[in-house]
Design an enzyme around this catalytic site. Structure first.
Site, PDB file in Angstrom:
ATOM      1  N   HIS A  52      12.638  41.651 -48.583  1.00 47.25           N
ATOM      2  CA  HIS A  52      11.954  42.931 -48.376  1.00 47.25           C
ATOM      3  C   HIS A  52      12.433  43.993 -49.376  1.00 47.25           C
ATOM      4  CE1 HIS A  52      10.640  40.824 -44.811  1.00 47.25           C
ATOM      5  NE2 HIS A  52      11.904  40.648 -44.474  1.00 47.25           N
ATOM      6  N   GLU A  90      16.214  45.757 -41.673  1.00 44.15           N
ATOM      7  CA  GLU A  90      16.579  44.468 -42.260  1.00 44.15           C
ATOM      8  C   GLU A  90      16.729  44.572 -43.763  1.00 44.15           C
ATOM      9  OE1 GLU A  90      14.823  40.053 -43.220  1.00 44.15           O
ATOM     10  OE2 GLU A  90      13.588  41.446 -42.062  1.00 44.15           O
ATOM     11  N   HIS A 145      18.065  37.082 -45.345  1.00 48.64           N
ATOM     12  CA  HIS A 145      17.189  37.755 -44.394  1.00 48.64           C
ATOM     13  C   HIS A 145      17.887  37.890 -43.046  1.00 48.64           C
ATOM     14  CE1 HIS A 145      13.111  37.614 -46.394  1.00 48.64           C
ATOM     15  NE2 HIS A 145      13.800  36.807 -47.197  1.00 48.64           N
ATOM     16  N   GLU A 221      18.281  33.042 -42.449  1.00 50.48           N
ATOM     17  CA  GLU A 221      18.060  34.063 -41.429  1.00 50.48           C
ATOM     18  C   GLU A 221      19.410  34.244 -40.743  1.00 50.48           C
ATOM     19  OE1 GLU A 221      15.495  35.851 -40.997  1.00 50.48           O
ATOM     20  OE2 GLU A 221      13.662  34.754 -41.472  1.00 50.48           O
TER      21      GLU A 221
END
Length: 256
Positions: A52, A90, A145, A221
């Protein structure tokens, strides 16, 4: 803009750079710490992909543009990512952890390339992130992430890799990278996911950054930002350092 969980990013695909004092110091002894492999060759390149970006929410047109995602798919360029219930984004977590990982790898003589230069911009798109690893002929590409599941009790990390593989690099090299990262995160005391993947690993065919990679690649993750305990850990400098140390250990172990 409504925040989207990480699984809708590359799957449908922090905070400011830490001050020098926050970066893990290089060893001052001639021997590497017992838990860390010997330095890799200076010629090796590692690409770190902090998921992101901090400016994504302000430009929905740019991040909603469809781009190639591999296997004949297209996906949105990027998403905003998720956040803790207290509002810690995040994108900021990913950026901060990646910087800490990169600081340690650089101290070991590894050339580190980031897919984005700051946490205030927009994008880059998921296909361009994969292209960075391909262009640099990276020895490893690691995307960082955190997840945003609202399932009751969902917690733990998992490491995704491309499956079935589309090229040789997505085969044994990528599964070895993913397994090594999983092992080091678990050895550092992090729980494996109880809601995604199996035993901390998740073979995926829908993640653009993995589908398009021609280099060994894995996507971590780190945990669920909606889980109170994991959110609390991710929101602290010490917690992010714990994640970074484990990820750096995994990368170094894979390269050794």
């Amino acid at each position: 803009m409504v925040l989207t969980g990480c699984r809708t990013d590359q799957a449908s695909p922090g905070e400011p750079r830490p001050a020098p004092s926050e970066a893990p110091p290089a060893s001052t002894t001639s021997a590497s710490p017992p838990s860390r492999p010997a330095p890799a060759s200076p010629a090796r390149v590692v690409v770190l992909d902090p998921g992101h970006n901090g400016g994504n929410a302000r430009d929905p047109k740019a991040i909603n543009r469809l781009v190639p995602a591999g296997r004949g798919q297209t996906k949105p360029c990027n998403t905003t990512g998720t956040a803790t219930n207290a509002g810690y984004g995040e994108h900021a977590f990913n950026w901060d952890v990646a910087q800490r990982v990169g600081a340690y790898l650089s101290a070991k003589g590894i050339s580190v390339v980031y897919t984005r230069a700051d946490d205030t911009g927009v994008g880059p798109c998921v296909d361009e992130r994969a292209a960075t690893g391909n262009r640099t002929e990276a020895a490893a590409v690691v995307s960082i992430h955190a997840d945003g599941s609202n399932s009751a009790g969902a917690h733990g990390f998992h490491v995704a890799y491309s499956a079935p593989p589309l090229n040789a690099a997505q085969g044994q090299p990528s599964t070895s990278l993913a397994s090594t990262l999983r092992d080091r995160l678990r050895a550092a005391g992090f729980d494996v996911s109880n809601y995604l993947g199996r035993d901390g690993l998740a073979p995926r065919n829908d993640l653009a950054g993995l589908n398009l990679s021609e280099r060994p690649a894995a996507l971590i993750e780190c945990g669920n930002m909606r889980d109170p305990a994991e959110a609390a850990l991710m929101s602290t400098s010490d917690g992010r350092q714990r994640y970074a140390d484990a990820i750096a250990d995994g990368i170094l172990a894979y390269l050794s």
